[in-house]
Design a protein around this motif. Sequence first.
Motif, PDB file in Angstrom:
ATOM      1  N   GLY A   1       0.748  -1.247   0.000  1.00 43.36           N
ATOM      2  CA  GLY A   1       0.000   0.000   0.000  1.00 43.36           C
ATOM      3  C   GLY A   1       0.775   1.291   0.000  1.00 43.36           C
ATOM      4  N   LEU A   2       2.101   1.239  -0.139  1.00 43.38           N
ATOM      5  CA  LEU A   2       2.878   2.468  -0.036  1.00 43.38           C
ATOM      6  C   LEU A   2       3.780   2.740  -1.233  1.00 43.38           C
ATOM      7  CD1 LEU A   2       3.828   2.116   3.730  1.00 43.38           C
ATOM      8  CD2 LEU A   2       2.133   3.667   2.760  1.00 43.38           C
ATOM      9  N   PHE A   3       4.071   1.723  -2.046  1.00 42.97           N
ATOM     10  CA  PHE A   3       5.004   1.958  -3.144  1.00 42.97           C
ATOM     11  C   PHE A   3       4.464   2.980  -4.131  1.00 42.97           C
ATOM     12  CE2 PHE A   3       2.361  -0.897  -5.602  1.00 42.97           C
ATOM     13  CZ  PHE A   3       2.593  -0.554  -6.931  1.00 42.97           C
ATOM     14  N   PHE A   4       3.154   2.942  -4.399  1.00 45.33           N
ATOM     15  CA  PHE A   4       2.563   3.823  -5.400  1.00 45.33           C
ATOM     16  C   PHE A   4       2.387   5.250  -4.883  1.00 45.33           C
ATOM     17  CE2 PHE A   4      -0.703   1.274  -3.301  1.00 45.33           C
ATOM     18  CZ  PHE A   4      -1.547   2.239  -2.765  1.00 45.33           C
ATOM     19  N   LYS A   5       2.674   5.478  -3.612  1.00 47.34           N
ATOM     20  CA  LYS A   5       2.616   6.821  -3.043  1.00 47.34           C
ATOM     21  C   LYS A   5       3.957   7.539  -3.099  1.00 47.34           C
ATOM     22  CE  LYS A   5      -1.118   5.592   0.152  1.00 47.34           C
ATOM     23  NZ  LYS A   5      -1.552   5.540   1.573  1.00 47.34           N
ATOM     24  N   GLN A   6       4.999   6.859  -3.557  1.00 50.13           N
ATOM     25  CA  GLN A   6       6.322   7.471  -3.601  1.00 50.13           C
ATOM     26  C   GLN A   6       6.358   8.618  -4.613  1.00 50.13           C
ATOM     27  OE1 GLN A   6       8.615   6.320  -1.150  1.00 50.13           O
ATOM     28  NE2 GLN A   6       6.588   5.505  -0.689  1.00 50.13           N
ATOM     29  N   GLU A   7       7.117   9.638  -4.273  1.00 44.68           N
ATOM     30  CA  GLU A   7       7.135  10.861  -5.066  1.00 44.68           C
ATOM     31  C   GLU A   7       7.505  10.616  -6.527  1.00 44.68           C
ATOM     32  OE1 GLU A   7       9.390  15.237  -5.094  1.00 44.68           O
ATOM     33  OE2 GLU A   7       9.699  13.820  -3.439  1.00 44.68           O
ATOM     34  N   LEU A   8       8.485   9.748  -6.777  1.00 47.96           N
ATOM     35  CA  LEU A   8       8.937   9.523  -8.147  1.00 47.96           C
ATOM     36  C   LEU A   8       7.882   8.854  -9.018  1.00 47.96           C
ATOM     37  CD1 LEU A   8      12.656   8.361  -7.673  1.00 47.96           C
ATOM     38  CD2 LEU A   8      11.794  10.629  -8.304  1.00 47.96           C
ATOM     39  N   LEU A   9       6.879   8.234  -8.397  1.00 48.91           N
ATOM     40  CA  LEU A   9       5.847   7.532  -9.168  1.00 48.91           C
ATOM     41  C   LEU A   9       4.596   8.364  -9.402  1.00 48.91           C
ATOM     42  CD1 LEU A   9       6.109   3.936  -7.662  1.00 48.91           C
ATOM     43  CD2 LEU A   9       6.896   4.713  -9.891  1.00 48.91           C
ATOM     44  N   GLN A  10       4.529   9.538  -8.810  1.00 45.08           N
ATOM     45  CA  GLN A  10       3.308  10.319  -8.901  1.00 45.08           C
ATOM     46  C   GLN A  10       2.970  10.732 -10.330  1.00 45.08           C
ATOM     47  OE1 GLN A  10       1.164  10.604  -6.254  1.00 45.08           O
ATOM     48  NE2 GLN A  10       2.722   9.133  -5.572  1.00 45.08           N
ATOM     49  N   LYS A  11       3.956  10.869 -11.181  1.00 47.53           N
ATOM     50  CA  LYS A  11       3.694  11.329 -12.547  1.00 47.53           C
ATOM     51  C   LYS A  11       3.274  10.213 -13.487  1.00 47.53           C
ATOM     52  CE  LYS A  11       8.724  11.294 -13.508  1.00 47.53           C
ATOM     53  NZ  LYS A  11       9.199  11.318 -12.105  1.00 47.53           N
ATOM     54  N   TYR A  12       3.275   8.970 -13.003  1.00 50.94           N
ATOM     55  CA  TYR A  12       2.979   7.820 -13.871  1.00 50.94           C
ATOM     56  C   TYR A  12       1.586   7.242 -13.602  1.00 50.94           C
ATOM     57  CZ  TYR A  12       7.982   7.925 -14.810  1.00 50.94           C
ATOM     58  OH  TYR A  12       9.251   8.316 -15.170  1.00 50.94           O
ATOM     59  N   LYS A  13       1.057   6.557 -14.628  1.00 49.30           N
ATOM     60  CA  LYS A  13      -0.244   5.908 -14.505  1.00 49.30           C
ATOM     61  C   LYS A  13      -0.137   4.381 -14.506  1.00 49.30           C
ATOM     62  CE  LYS A  13      -3.177   9.562 -16.455  1.00 49.30           C
ATOM     63  NZ  LYS A  13      -3.977   9.710 -15.223  1.00 49.30           N
TER      64      LYS A  13
END
Length: 377
Positions: free
Chosen positions: A178-190
Amino acid sequence: MMTPMRYIVLVLVIILSLHYIMSFSHEEYGKATSLDRIKQSWSGPNPPYKGGIPDEYYKPSAPVDLPDRKANATFVMLVRNSDLTGILGSMKQIEDRFNRKFQYPYVFLNEEPFTDEFKKHITSLTDAPVEFGLIPNEDWVQPPHIDEERATKARQEMVDQGVIYGGAYRNMCRFNSGLFFKQELLQKYKYYWRVEPDIKIFCDVDYDPFLVMQDQDKVYGFTISLYEYPATIPTLWDTTRKFIKENPGLMAPDNAMGFISDDGGETYNRCHFWSNFEIGSLDFWRGEGYTKYFDYLDKEGGFYYERWGDAPVHSIGAALFANKSQIHFFNDIGYRHEPFQHCPQGDVHAAGRCWCNPSENFDYEWYSCLNRYDQMF
């Protein structure tokens, strides 16, 4: 006229010359492929590895014929510096089988800063953008609401009972759940493709799996499915049922309950998608249904009091909060993560130029859940 002695001398000269040339060529070949050569400092414009390497790093790509259309997607690799050898092997296969033609970016995540040595070797394998991220401490360590005495006792009991990985991987399972997709570097990706160390990609992937996800409205893609160890999740389904009862409106109307339960949701059959390979929608995990579900599980503490893995948690989440048509089996992507592998069969094997043995295929072994997935359609 050449005397016998001159002939012998000429032959010897030719032999010595060929030996010198072959020795030189062999030596240079060895240098080009040896670890010692890899460890030497690079020089020149592509690029000069001098001093520190920033976490946000882009290596300009050579001119290639890239596809006209791409998805907003990335590879995600949660690794440590000590995983370098294993992840280099995985990444090399990803590049050779797929990404050299598409050049999707990479995001590497670590609980500790990546070393310059790690970054140097990783960035040497691709012309695609590469970013290195440090996981915030609060996203990795055991949360404060967990009773450490209870958690320690639970881990020891699992170790004493011989439960596989009974004493390890709690932080990682929670982070991947539940936390990997909250990382800053991933915010721009879908979309993302999760890659682990020491995997094998058996077949050429000449199409774009990310566009399959995007164009066909898929949210989760897998290659292998199997049963979870019951000792690691004794109360996971009871907790899930309580969540469903308290949040009845979050379940998708045409969901995949039939994959995870044989009795309409009364019990969990332990089937899950093996999450060391997954191509998925980041927006799906960020959505209301899965976000509330993970938060509910996190408060219950089962990631530490038991050993709830990200594979069953992701699988249950996808089964409940997505339509079953949004879950995709990537049959044509041959894949191995010890000890299981998916090897495409028949024409699919030939079309992908797969190098796995078709007889070594987990798809319909007794411990596989692929038949349950098939039965939904």
